[in-house]
Design a protein around this motif. Structure first.
Motif, PDB file in Angstrom:
ATOM      1  N   LYS A   1      37.529  41.325  37.782  1.00  0.00           N
ATOM      2  CA  LYS A   1      37.317  41.746  36.609  1.00  0.00           C
ATOM      3  C   LYS A   1      38.932  42.225  36.232  1.00  0.00           C
ATOM      4  O   LYS A   1      39.574  42.901  37.137  1.00  0.00           O
ATOM      5  N   VAL A   2      39.229  41.573  35.060  1.00  0.00           N
ATOM      6  CA  VAL A   2      40.615  41.985  34.794  1.00  0.00           C
ATOM      7  C   VAL A   2      40.644  42.671  33.227  1.00  0.00           C
ATOM      8  O   VAL A   2      40.094  41.847  32.414  1.00  0.00           O
ATOM      9  N   GLY A   3      40.934  43.718  33.000  1.00  0.00           N
ATOM     10  CA  GLY A   3      40.628  44.217  31.732  1.00  0.00           C
ATOM     11  C   GLY A   3      39.446  44.412  31.581  1.00  0.00           C
ATOM     12  O   GLY A   3      38.494  44.876  32.463  1.00  0.00           O
ATOM     13  N   ASN A   4      38.534  43.862  30.501  1.00  0.00           N
ATOM     14  CA  ASN A   4      37.096  43.680  30.146  1.00  0.00           C
ATOM     15  C   ASN A   4      36.741  42.304  30.389  1.00  0.00           C
ATOM     16  O   ASN A   4      35.475  42.333  29.932  1.00  0.00           O
ATOM     17  N   THR A   5      37.403  41.679  31.170  1.00  0.00           N
ATOM     18  CA  THR A   5      36.994  40.313  31.459  1.00  0.00           C
ATOM     19  C   THR A   5      36.521  40.077  32.981  1.00  0.00           C
ATOM     20  O   THR A   5      37.302  40.527  33.812  1.00  0.00           O
ATOM     21  N   ARG A   6      35.408  39.411  33.023  1.00  0.00           N
ATOM     22  CA  ARG A   6      34.968  39.063  34.240  1.00  0.00           C
ATOM     23  C   ARG A   6      35.359  37.480  34.611  1.00  0.00           C
ATOM     24  O   ARG A   6      34.900  36.692  33.829  1.00  0.00           O
ATOM     25  N   ILE A   7      36.072  37.152  35.808  1.00  0.00           N
ATOM     26  CA  ILE A   7      36.302  35.653  36.019  1.00  0.00           C
ATOM     27  C   ILE A   7      35.673  35.320  37.268  1.00  0.00           C
ATOM     28  O   ILE A   7      35.753  36.137  38.362  1.00  0.00           O
ATOM     29  N   ALA A   8      34.933  34.207  37.265  1.00  0.00           N
ATOM     30  CA  ALA A   8      34.611  33.469  38.546  1.00  0.00           C
ATOM     31  C   ALA A   8      35.819  32.448  38.974  1.00  0.00           C
ATOM     32  O   ALA A   8      36.273  31.997  38.276  1.00  0.00           O
ATOM     33  N   ALA A   9      36.140  32.619  40.307  1.00  0.00           N
ATOM     34  CA  ALA A   9      37.023  31.748  41.047  1.00  0.00           C
ATOM     35  C   ALA A   9      36.480  31.071  42.166  1.00  0.00           C
ATOM     36  O   ALA A   9      36.022  31.810  42.961  1.00  0.00           O
ATOM     37  N   ASP A  10      37.040  29.945  42.469  1.00  0.00           N
ATOM     38  CA  ASP A  10      36.958  29.568  43.828  1.00  0.00           C
ATOM     39  C   ASP A  10      37.830  30.086  44.596  1.00  0.00           C
ATOM     40  O   ASP A  10      38.953  30.636  44.136  1.00  0.00           O
TER      41      ASP A  10
END
Length: 76
Positions: free
Chosen positions: A55-64
């Motif tokens: 989670k960065v700010g209000n954004t959720r990010i999926a990463a390998d």
């Protein structure tokens, strides 16, 4: 030592500050920047499996794992 580590070394629930993005792949760099993954931003590791979710700010990010390793953080 300056306390820098890659994102994969954090535990779930840990928060840290992004120090830099360490990737030779320009596409990964541009994608992360477009998503708001920038030096100085606070990041929280939400999960490690089956993919890394941050989670960065209000954004959720999926990463390998390769992308997660390229995100260099400093834990407080």
């Amino acid at each position: 030592m300056n306390g820098e580590r890659n994102l994969t070394e954090l535990k779930v629930g840990d928060d840290a500050t992004i120090a830099r993005i360490d990737s030779a792949d320009d596409k990964i760099l541009k994608k992360l920047m477009a998503l708001g993954v920038l030096p100085g931003m606070k990041v929280v590791l939400l999960q490690k499996f089956p993919s890394y979710v941050i989670k960065v700010g209000n954004t959720r990010i999926a990463a390998d794992e390769a992308i997660a390793r390229s995100i260099i953080v400093v834990k407080k």
